[in-house]
Write an enzyme that holds these catalytic residues in place. Structure first.
Site, mmCIF file in Angstrom:
data_model
loop_
_atom_site.group_PDB
_atom_site.id
_atom_site.type_symbol
_atom_site.label_atom_id
_atom_site.label_comp_id
_atom_site.label_asym_id
_atom_site.label_seq_id
_atom_site.Cartn_x
_atom_site.Cartn_y
_atom_site.Cartn_z
ATOM 1 N N ARG A 106 7.909 11.420 -0.918
ATOM 2 C CA ARG A 106 9.216 11.285 -0.275
ATOM 3 C C ARG A 106 10.217 10.500 -1.113
ATOM 4 N NH1 ARG A 106 6.858 8.438 4.937
ATOM 5 N NH2 ARG A 106 5.717 7.442 3.213
ATOM 6 N N HIS A 119 9.444 1.376 -1.309
ATOM 7 C CA HIS A 119 10.048 2.137 -0.208
ATOM 8 C C HIS A 119 9.402 1.742 1.108
ATOM 9 C CE1 HIS A 119 6.671 5.035 0.503
ATOM 10 N NE2 HIS A 119 6.395 4.746 -0.754
ATOM 11 N N ASP A 177 4.566 8.341 -3.835
ATOM 12 C CA ASP A 177 4.876 9.000 -2.564
ATOM 13 C C ASP A 177 5.828 10.180 -2.769
ATOM 14 O OD1 ASP A 177 6.206 9.470 0.110
ATOM 15 O OD2 ASP A 177 4.926 7.778 0.683
ATOM 16 N N CYS A 192 5.552 2.619 3.196
ATOM 17 C CA CYS A 192 4.656 2.836 2.056
ATOM 18 C C CYS A 192 3.203 2.736 2.515
ATOM 19 C CB CYS A 192 4.942 1.795 0.968
ATOM 20 S SG CYS A 192 3.862 1.932 -0.475
ATOM 21 N N CYS A 236 6.891 4.492 -6.619
ATOM 22 C CA CYS A 236 5.663 4.883 -5.923
ATOM 23 C C CYS A 236 5.435 6.389 -6.073
ATOM 24 C CB CYS A 236 5.770 4.511 -4.443
ATOM 25 S SG CYS A 236 4.278 4.882 -3.474
#
Length: 218
Positions: free
Chosen positions: A58, A110, A56, A113, A54
């Site tokens: 993080r 994750h 993202d 999400c 992803c």
């Protein structure tokens, strides 16, 4: 909290010069620890892993796997989705499998999400709704199971896992991946990353019920 400025290194007040300074410090530190690393990378890349994850912020694949530059070939998008008609992801997979000859393909979702959470809702978000439809397809496929989960976070976590499993099946339906698995023993793995702990979980991916339909033979 994720917006606590004391936790992070780059603040809203910092400018590009701060990033350049950080890069210089990082490069010098890594060169001192591994003098041969950057000269080696200048001659090419030989990663063993293709990471499909992803976008993202993080979920930084090289950091969370504790690996070095040059060890992971990466494709990231919203909610780690692999549509059959997405030329970007298909091109990345082809290059990784046929040219770089990676040995491991990892699809990693994750928890928490945003894409998955959005796909569980019905709010109009604009252009991204076209992309989220792929996750909503997974949601629809497992509607009864997901509706039976009363806790919203647990429901979201389950869809995160189901989405990874679905994308694993998509990867293994590709002819070049099938060939690499048969001829070179390439392995395909599903992971879920917990952004709240830093740990990854290896998923038990069930067999594709449609495997026979999608198996391609020379």
């Amino acid at each position: 909290m994720s917006n606590d400025p004391s936790v992070f290194r780059f603040s809203p007040q910092d400018d590009i010069e701060a990033l350049l300074d950080r890069n210089k410090t990082w490069a010098q530190r890594l060169s001192a620890l591994r003098p041969a690393l950057f000269p080696s990378l200048a001659n090419g890349q030989h990663p063993q892993i293709l990471w499909i994850g992803c976008s993202d912020s993080r979920v930084p694949e090289t950091s969370l796997l504790d690996l070095l530059p040059g060890e992971v070939f990466v494709h990231r998008n919203i909610a780690n989705v692999l549509p059959y008609d997405d030329l970007s992801s298909l091109s990345v997979i082809q290059y990784a499998v046929e040219v770089l000859k990676v040995q491991h393909i990892i699809v990693c979702g994750h928890y928490a999400c945003g894409g998955v959470m959005a796909a569980l809702g019905s709010k109009k978000l604009g252009l991204i709704d076209n992309w989220l439809r792929h996750i909503r397809d997974v949601r629809a496929k497992h509607k009864d199971e997901l509706n039976a989960i009363t806790d919203p976070q647990e429901r979201c976590n389950r869809l995160v896992k189901l989405n990874v499993i679905e994308q694993i099946h998509h990867v293994k339906r590709l002819a070049n991946v099938q060939e690499a698995m048969t001829e070179r023993g390439v392995k395909v793995h599903g992971l879920v990353y917990d952004v709240g702990s830093g740990y990854v979980e290896l998923l038990k991916v069930p067999a594709d019920p449609q495997e026979e339909v999608y198996t391609i033979k020379a």
